[in-house]
Design a protein around this motif. Sequence first.
Motif, PDB file in Angstrom:
ATOM      1  N   ARG A 138     -28.010  38.863  -7.158  1.00 43.96           N
ATOM      2  CA  ARG A 138     -28.676  38.071  -8.187  1.00 43.96           C
ATOM      3  C   ARG A 138     -29.771  37.201  -7.576  1.00 43.96           C
ATOM      4  N   VAL A 139     -30.700  36.781  -8.430  1.00 42.64           N
ATOM      5  CA  VAL A 139     -31.734  35.829  -8.035  1.00 42.64           C
ATOM      6  C   VAL A 139     -31.732  34.685  -9.038  1.00 42.64           C
ATOM      7  N   ILE A 140     -32.245  33.549  -8.622  1.00 41.01           N
ATOM      8  CA  ILE A 140     -32.348  32.401  -9.523  1.00 41.01           C
ATOM      9  C   ILE A 140     -33.568  32.611 -10.413  1.00 41.01           C
ATOM     10  N   THR A 141     -33.356  32.598 -11.718  1.00 41.15           N
ATOM     11  CA  THR A 141     -34.447  32.858 -12.659  1.00 41.15           C
ATOM     12  C   THR A 141     -34.800  31.654 -13.516  1.00 41.15           C
ATOM     13  N   GLN A 142     -33.970  30.613 -13.499  1.00 41.38           N
ATOM     14  CA  GLN A 142     -34.283  29.413 -14.270  1.00 41.38           C
ATOM     15  C   GLN A 142     -33.672  28.195 -13.590  1.00 41.38           C
ATOM     16  N   ALA A 143     -34.247  27.058 -13.908  1.00 45.91           N
ATOM     17  CA  ALA A 143     -33.764  25.814 -13.303  1.00 45.91           C
ATOM     18  C   ALA A 143     -32.391  25.451 -13.864  1.00 45.91           C
ATOM     19  N   PRO A 144     -31.545  24.840 -13.035  1.00 44.52           N
ATOM     20  CA  PRO A 144     -30.252  24.353 -13.535  1.00 44.52           C
ATOM     21  C   PRO A 144     -30.430  23.030 -14.266  1.00 44.52           C
ATOM     22  N   MET A 145     -29.368  22.526 -14.842  1.00 44.14           N
ATOM     23  CA  MET A 145     -29.335  21.132 -15.268  1.00 44.14           C
ATOM     24  C   MET A 145     -29.317  20.292 -13.984  1.00 44.14           C
ATOM     25  N   TRP A 146     -30.158  19.291 -13.933  1.00 44.46           N
ATOM     26  CA  TRP A 146     -30.220  18.436 -12.745  1.00 44.46           C
ATOM     27  C   TRP A 146     -29.532  17.103 -13.035  1.00 44.46           C
ATOM     28  N   MET A 147     -28.801  16.591 -12.059  1.00 49.37           N
ATOM     29  CA  MET A 147     -28.203  15.268 -12.184  1.00 49.37           C
ATOM     30  C   MET A 147     -28.382  14.513 -10.875  1.00 49.37           C
ATOM     31  N   SER A 148     -29.059  13.385 -10.960  1.00 53.17           N
ATOM     32  CA  SER A 148     -29.300  12.566  -9.765  1.00 53.17           C
ATOM     33  C   SER A 148     -28.160  11.582  -9.560  1.00 53.17           C
ATOM     34  N   THR A 149     -27.676  11.500  -8.319  1.00 51.20           N
ATOM     35  CA  THR A 149     -26.646  10.514  -7.961  1.00 51.20           C
ATOM     36  C   THR A 149     -27.221   9.418  -7.056  1.00 51.20           C
ATOM     37  N   ASP A 150     -28.532   9.232  -7.080  1.00 53.20           N
ATOM     38  CA  ASP A 150     -29.169   8.259  -6.186  1.00 53.20           C
ATOM     39  C   ASP A 150     -28.703   6.829  -6.416  1.00 53.20           C
ATOM     40  N   LEU A 151     -28.191   6.521  -7.607  1.00 49.89           N
ATOM     41  CA  LEU A 151     -27.826   5.141  -7.937  1.00 49.89           C
ATOM     42  C   LEU A 151     -26.317   4.905  -7.936  1.00 49.89           C
ATOM     43  N   ARG A 152     -25.573   5.838  -7.388  1.00 53.31           N
ATOM     44  CA  ARG A 152     -24.106   5.735  -7.385  1.00 53.31           C
ATOM     45  C   ARG A 152     -23.629   4.508  -6.596  1.00 53.31           C
ATOM     46  N   ASP A 153     -22.370   4.138  -6.819  1.00 53.65           N
ATOM     47  CA  ASP A 153     -21.739   3.014  -6.111  1.00 53.65           C
ATOM     48  C   ASP A 153     -22.038   3.052  -4.624  1.00 53.65           C
ATOM     49  N   GLY A 154     -22.397   1.906  -4.082  1.00 57.36           N
ATOM     50  CA  GLY A 154     -22.754   1.840  -2.678  1.00 57.36           C
ATOM     51  C   GLY A 154     -24.160   2.339  -2.432  1.00 57.36           C
ATOM     52  N   ASN A 155     -24.880   2.673  -3.538  1.00 58.16           N
ATOM     53  CA  ASN A 155     -26.251   3.173  -3.403  1.00 58.16           C
ATOM     54  C   ASN A 155     -26.344   4.258  -2.345  1.00 58.16           C
ATOM     55  N   GLN A 156     -25.322   5.114  -2.335  1.00 64.78           N
ATOM     56  CA  GLN A 156     -25.288   6.255  -1.424  1.00 64.78           C
ATOM     57  C   GLN A 156     -25.384   5.820   0.043  1.00 64.78           C
ATOM     58  N   ALA A 157     -24.574   4.837   0.393  1.00 67.57           N
ATOM     59  CA  ALA A 157     -24.378   4.442   1.795  1.00 67.57           C
ATOM     60  C   ALA A 157     -25.654   3.966   2.464  1.00 67.57           C
ATOM     61  N   LEU A 158     -26.323   2.999   1.844  1.00 64.89           N
ATOM     62  CA  LEU A 158     -27.533   2.421   2.434  1.00 64.89           C
ATOM     63  C   LEU A 158     -27.170   1.277   3.369  1.00 64.89           C
ATOM     64  N   PHE A 159     -28.000   1.070   4.402  1.00 66.64           N
ATOM     65  CA  PHE A 159     -27.808  -0.086   5.275  1.00 66.64           C
ATOM     66  C   PHE A 159     -27.962  -1.369   4.461  1.00 66.64           C
ATOM     67  N   GLU A 160     -28.955  -1.370   3.587  1.00 69.85           N
ATOM     68  CA  GLU A 160     -29.230  -2.535   2.747  1.00 69.85           C
ATOM     69  C   GLU A 160     -29.183  -2.082   1.291  1.00 69.85           C
ATOM     70  N   PRO A 161     -28.073  -2.318   0.585  1.00 66.59           N
ATOM     71  CA  PRO A 161     -27.958  -1.844  -0.802  1.00 66.59           C
ATOM     72  C   PRO A 161     -29.110  -2.337  -1.671  1.00 66.59           C
ATOM     73  N   MET A 162     -29.506  -1.516  -2.610  1.00 68.01           N
ATOM     74  CA  MET A 162     -30.577  -1.891  -3.531  1.00 68.01           C
ATOM     75  C   MET A 162     -30.152  -3.078  -4.384  1.00 68.01           C
ATOM     76  N   ASN A 163     -31.090  -3.993  -4.604  1.00 67.34           N
ATOM     77  CA  ASN A 163     -30.840  -5.052  -5.575  1.00 67.34           C
ATOM     78  C   ASN A 163     -31.144  -4.509  -6.966  1.00 67.34           C
ATOM     79  N   ALA A 164     -30.982  -5.361  -7.980  1.00 68.40           N
ATOM     80  CA  ALA A 164     -31.133  -4.896  -9.366  1.00 68.40           C
ATOM     81  C   ALA A 164     -32.538  -4.379  -9.639  1.00 68.40           C
ATOM     82  N   ASP A 165     -33.546  -5.044  -9.079  1.00 62.19           N
ATOM     83  CA  ASP A 165     -34.925  -4.629  -9.334  1.00 62.19           C
ATOM     84  C   ASP A 165     -35.223  -3.276  -8.695  1.00 62.19           C
ATOM     85  N   LYS A 166     -34.728  -3.061  -7.478  1.00 65.28           N
ATOM     86  CA  LYS A 166     -34.953  -1.771  -6.824  1.00 65.28           C
ATOM     87  C   LYS A 166     -34.196  -0.658  -7.536  1.00 65.28           C
TER      88      LYS A 166
END
Length: 560
Positions: free
Chosen positions: A25-53
């Motif tokens: 098979r080949v990929i013929t269409q885009a999937p549903m996309w879901m971003s987890t960039d804002l998950r708890d812990g801001n995905q293990a950042l050294f400096e967690p994002m504040n509310a504005d970021k």
Amino acid sequence: MAQQKSSKYTAFPPVGLTDRQWPNRVITQAPMWMSTDLRDGNQALFEPMNADKKMQMFQTLCAIGFKQIEVAFPSASETEFGFVRRLIEEQHIPADVTIEVLTQAREHLIRRTFESLKGAKQAIVHVYNATCPSFRDFVFGMSKAEVVKMAVDAVKLIKTLAEQMPETKITLEYSPELFTATELDFAKEVCDAVTAAWGATPDNKVILNLPTTVEIATPNIYADQIEWMHRNLARRDSVIISLHPHNDRGTAVAAAELALMAGAERVEGCLFGNGERTGNVDLVTLALNMHTQGVDPQLDFSDINAVARTYEHCTQLPIHPRHPYVGDLVFTAFSGSHQDAIKKGFAAQKADETWSVPYLPIDPADVGRSYDSVIRVNSQSGKGGIAYLMETEHGVLMPRRLQVEFSGVVQKHTDTHGGEVNADDLWRLFAGEYLDAETPVRYREHHLFEHGSQQGIRLTVDIGGTPHILSGEGNGPINAAMHALQGAGIEAQVRSYEERSMVPMGEDGNARAVAFIEMAANGRGERYGVGIDSNIVTASIKALISGVNRLGVNALDAAA
């Protein structure tokens, strides 16, 4: 590697799927996309994002085209809870975007999660519990039946709470955490129990998220696991199979691509592969890989530099210069033979033909990158040492992208005049390009003043040789000065800003400041402006005007 016992590690057993279909098979269409960039812990950042970021990142994700965004783990902290409330109460969520919230399969956490969602029009509640043997045996001490009951009890509670919030359309997402390390028949048992408890139907589908919580096998194994689930799940027409690949083995993108061929319909991940440990699957790479195969990814990365700068600002994480599609050097050739092939490829490429330029798997213009940086000179090319001489002889430590940009200026000079460029010649070229230009705008002076919570500025400049006094307000001197210039019809945007002290000292014995501002204007690409002064604010405003002059932006209203 030191010698180890041969029994310390063992190959992951293959899936007994002898008639697998995904390899053809080949990929013929885009999937549903879901971003987890804002998950708890801001995905293990050294400096967690504040509310504005967090808000800036959320708005960027919406602008890119994500329709599902996991915004928080609301029960984890007041910060996470408060961010969900702010999104809802201040009405930041576009009508076509569904926020997602994450919770463990524990009653008090689920109830707290639902409190955060009050007033939302629609939301995905993502609940999970670990299902693999090591967690059942060593972490939780639970039997298979107890693991199934934990998942089902959580789903029943979510269903009850959802019925008590009829104003909010709740979609259930369930993850058997560590799916790839779970026996397939047991993963199916848990997932089938969940869809039955929810009462899944084709009109009320459940998202079954099957993660490589820790990547433990080659991508083909993951594809086999997904195809097995795709073919064996009960109520398959009432289920959306979702992927959540991690990158522990460095193969998350490949695993996602093969698993999409195997029947999955949705992918969770992060911009540029951010996330705990080695990160989640890189959604930018995955989407642009599809683009290069003629598949519309349904995500807009036509200005990849703007997305990258926002990401770096919000996460405080640098993007590697060799990162696929977005790294500063990925479209750059230093090798003479590569340069020759690219030049010939450009000459042969027709606008209406399939892209086929050597060494460039994608047209840089597709992601908003200009052709200026494709061919550059470095020290191995015989014209290098530019950055080294600028720092050691003149005290100017240039940002990496400015180094690449200025090398093009030096290259043009050497191609025209021949010979070698010494440190004094280099400074004359630098000053002439970045510091001395006074058209169309010439800086004269400025005055700052406070205007409530805003910074005000009166900026005196010559535009086209005519004196003007411009006024503006903003959240700081640069922002205020940019608004003042925009009021004169100068349309440009600031992309990045850096300031440094110059070493050695100035002629008067005092240190001087140098400011670098990367700017963009529609149809004109991106250029750096540079300003030098004993006062950092003055240096910054000079850099701003330098950038405007280098972009060649017309001051239409003021000049008229």
